[in-house]
Design a protein around this motif. Structure first.
Motif, short mmCIF file in Angstrom:
data_model
loop_
_atom_site.label_atom_id
_atom_site.label_comp_id
_atom_site.label_asym_id
_atom_site.label_seq_id
_atom_site.Cartn_x
_atom_site.Cartn_y
_atom_site.Cartn_z
N SER A 84 -5.25 -25.42 7.78
CA SER A 84 -5.47 -24.11 8.36
C SER A 84 -6.72 -23.49 7.75
CB SER A 84 -4.27 -23.20 8.09
OG SER A 84 -4.54 -21.90 8.51
N ASN A 85 -7.53 -22.87 8.57
CA ASN A 85 -8.71 -22.19 8.06
C ASN A 85 -8.40 -20.76 7.64
OD1 ASN A 85 -10.46 -24.35 8.44
ND2 ASN A 85 -10.80 -23.79 10.58
N LYS A 86 -7.26 -20.24 8.08
CA LYS A 86 -6.92 -18.85 7.82
C LYS A 86 -5.77 -18.80 6.83
CE LYS A 86 -5.57 -14.63 10.21
NZ LYS A 86 -5.28 -14.02 11.50
N THR A 87 -6.05 -18.26 5.65
CA THR A 87 -5.01 -18.08 4.66
C THR A 87 -5.18 -16.68 4.07
OG1 THR A 87 -5.11 -20.43 4.18
CG2 THR A 87 -3.87 -19.08 2.65
N GLU A 88 -4.19 -15.82 4.31
CA GLU A 88 -4.27 -14.43 3.90
C GLU A 88 -2.94 -13.97 3.32
OE1 GLU A 88 -7.31 -12.82 7.36
OE2 GLU A 88 -5.17 -12.54 7.65
N LEU A 89 -3.00 -12.82 2.66
CA LEU A 89 -1.80 -12.12 2.22
C LEU A 89 -1.83 -10.77 2.91
CD1 LEU A 89 0.70 -11.63 0.44
CD2 LEU A 89 -0.88 -10.78 -1.31
N TRP A 90 -0.75 -10.47 3.63
CA TRP A 90 -0.62 -9.18 4.30
C TRP A 90 0.42 -8.36 3.56
CZ3 TRP A 90 0.50 -11.41 9.83
CH2 TRP A 90 -0.67 -11.97 10.36
N ILE A 91 0.05 -7.15 3.18
CA ILE A 91 0.98 -6.18 2.59
C ILE A 91 1.12 -5.08 3.63
CG2 ILE A 91 1.45 -4.63 0.66
CD1 ILE A 91 1.16 -7.55 -0.21
N SER A 92 2.30 -4.95 4.21
CA SER A 92 2.50 -4.00 5.30
C SER A 92 3.66 -3.06 4.98
CB SER A 92 2.85 -4.74 6.60
OG SER A 92 1.87 -5.68 6.90
N GLY A 93 3.50 -1.83 5.42
CA GLY A 93 4.56 -0.85 5.23
C GLY A 93 4.28 0.40 6.03
N ARG A 94 5.00 1.45 5.69
CA ARG A 94 4.85 2.73 6.39
C ARG A 94 4.53 3.82 5.38
NH1 ARG A 94 5.98 2.73 11.67
NH2 ARG A 94 7.11 0.95 12.47
N ASP A 95 3.65 4.73 5.81
CA ASP A 95 3.32 5.85 4.94
C ASP A 95 4.38 6.94 5.08
OD1 ASP A 95 2.75 7.23 7.32
OD2 ASP A 95 0.58 7.17 7.02
N ASP A 96 4.16 8.06 4.43
CA ASP A 96 5.15 9.16 4.46
C ASP A 96 5.33 9.76 5.84
OD1 ASP A 96 5.67 8.79 1.78
OD2 ASP A 96 4.20 10.31 1.14
N ASP A 97 4.34 9.58 6.71
CA ASP A 97 4.42 10.07 8.09
C ASP A 97 4.96 9.01 9.04
OD1 ASP A 97 3.42 12.58 7.40
OD2 ASP A 97 1.34 11.88 7.62
N ASN A 98 5.48 7.89 8.49
CA ASN A 98 6.05 6.79 9.25
C ASN A 98 5.01 6.05 10.10
OD1 ASN A 98 8.29 5.17 9.68
ND2 ASN A 98 8.80 6.19 11.59
N LYS A 99 3.75 6.06 9.66
CA LYS A 99 2.69 5.32 10.34
C LYS A 99 2.48 3.99 9.63
CE LYS A 99 0.33 9.41 12.00
NZ LYS A 99 -0.84 10.26 11.88
N ASP A 100 2.16 2.94 10.41
CA ASP A 100 1.92 1.62 9.85
C ASP A 100 0.68 1.61 8.96
OD1 ASP A 100 4.09 0.39 11.12
OD2 ASP A 100 2.92 0.02 12.94
N VAL A 101 0.80 0.90 7.83
CA VAL A 101 -0.31 0.68 6.93
C VAL A 101 -0.31 -0.81 6.60
CG1 VAL A 101 -1.33 1.20 4.68
CG2 VAL A 101 -0.08 2.98 5.93
N LYS A 102 -1.47 -1.46 6.72
CA LYS A 102 -1.55 -2.89 6.44
C LYS A 102 -2.77 -3.17 5.57
CE LYS A 102 -1.88 -7.39 8.72
NZ LYS A 102 -1.95 -8.06 10.03
N LEU A 103 -2.55 -3.88 4.49
CA LEU A 103 -3.60 -4.31 3.58
C LEU A 103 -3.72 -5.83 3.70
CD1 LEU A 103 -2.46 -2.21 0.50
CD2 LEU A 103 -4.21 -1.60 2.18
N THR A 104 -4.93 -6.34 3.77
CA THR A 104 -5.14 -7.78 3.93
C THR A 104 -6.05 -8.30 2.83
OG1 THR A 104 -4.90 -7.61 6.33
CG2 THR A 104 -5.98 -9.59 5.48
N LEU A 105 -5.61 -9.37 2.17
CA LEU A 105 -6.39 -10.04 1.15
C LEU A 105 -6.61 -11.49 1.57
CD1 LEU A 105 -4.48 -8.63 -1.91
CD2 LEU A 105 -6.77 -8.00 -1.18
N GLN A 106 -7.77 -12.04 1.21
CA GLN A 106 -8.13 -13.41 1.57
C GLN A 106 -7.86 -14.35 0.40
OE1 GLN A 106 -9.22 -14.03 4.74
NE2 GLN A 106 -8.97 -11.83 5.08
N LEU A 107 -7.43 -15.58 0.71
CA LEU A 107 -7.21 -16.58 -0.32
C LEU A 107 -8.53 -16.95 -0.97
CD1 LEU A 107 -5.07 -18.42 -1.67
CD2 LEU A 107 -5.69 -20.16 0.00
N ASP A 108 -8.54 -17.00 -2.29
CA ASP A 108 -9.72 -17.40 -3.05
C ASP A 108 -10.08 -18.85 -2.69
OD1 ASP A 108 -11.52 -16.69 -5.40
OD2 ASP A 108 -10.64 -18.60 -6.06
#
Length: 154
Positions: A84-108
């Motif tokens: 696979s050429n795509k290797t990531e870590l997704w950190i997903s959750g909801r903020d205090d207003d119940n809106k989606d928040v997603k953080l993406t990091l790339q594999l070294d």
């Protein structure tokens, strides 16, 4: 409180995510309440055991911070895999207003080079993955110390 996200590199038996300051920086730590909670991808999505803890390091100051996440993962008994050429870590959750928040990091890149050989190894074999990226401090603050969905994309 500043938030910092993920670089997966270390194998540990703890199922909680944690964070720490990078040496010499005043940036606050980032953590999440749980470890790896899912995987996705083609055949590779069943190769990693769930629950592996995530250790976060945050560096820098300002609106965008350098984040490293380390995770030690083990093979399951599933042996199918494909490169696979795509290797990531997704950190997903909801903020205090119940809106989606997603953080993406790339594999070294150094870890990416080790994956093909690890894919071929039997169940129980571990590898330490390191994910890096530049993340908005505001989004990290929204997820800091919360329960999140933490997905490895392989």
């Amino acid at each position: 409180m500043f938030a910092a996200v993920a670089m997966m590199v270390s194998c540990s038996g703890n199922s909680n995510g944690s964070g720490s300051k990078a040496a010499g920086d005043d940036a606050a730590s980032f953590s999440v309440q749980n470890g790896i909670s899912g995987t996705t991808g083609s055949k590779n999505c069943h190769l990693v055991e769930l629950g592996a803890p995530i250790n976060f390091e945050v560096a820098g100051t300002g609106d965008i911070l350098d984040v490293t996440a380390k995770v030690k993962v083990k093979h399951t008994d599933k042996t199918e895999f494909e490169d696979s050429n795509k290797t990531e870590l997704w950190i997903s959750g909801r903020d205090d207003d119940n809106k989606d928040v997603k953080l993406t990091l790339q594999l070294d890149e150094s870890c990416k080079a080790q994956l093909p050989e690890w894919f071929k190894k039997p169940a129980g074999e571990e590898i330490e993955l390191i994910f890096k990226g530049k993340l908005p401090k505001a989004d990290m603050d929204k997820l800091n110390a919360k329960e999140t969905t933490n997905t490895i994309v392989i």
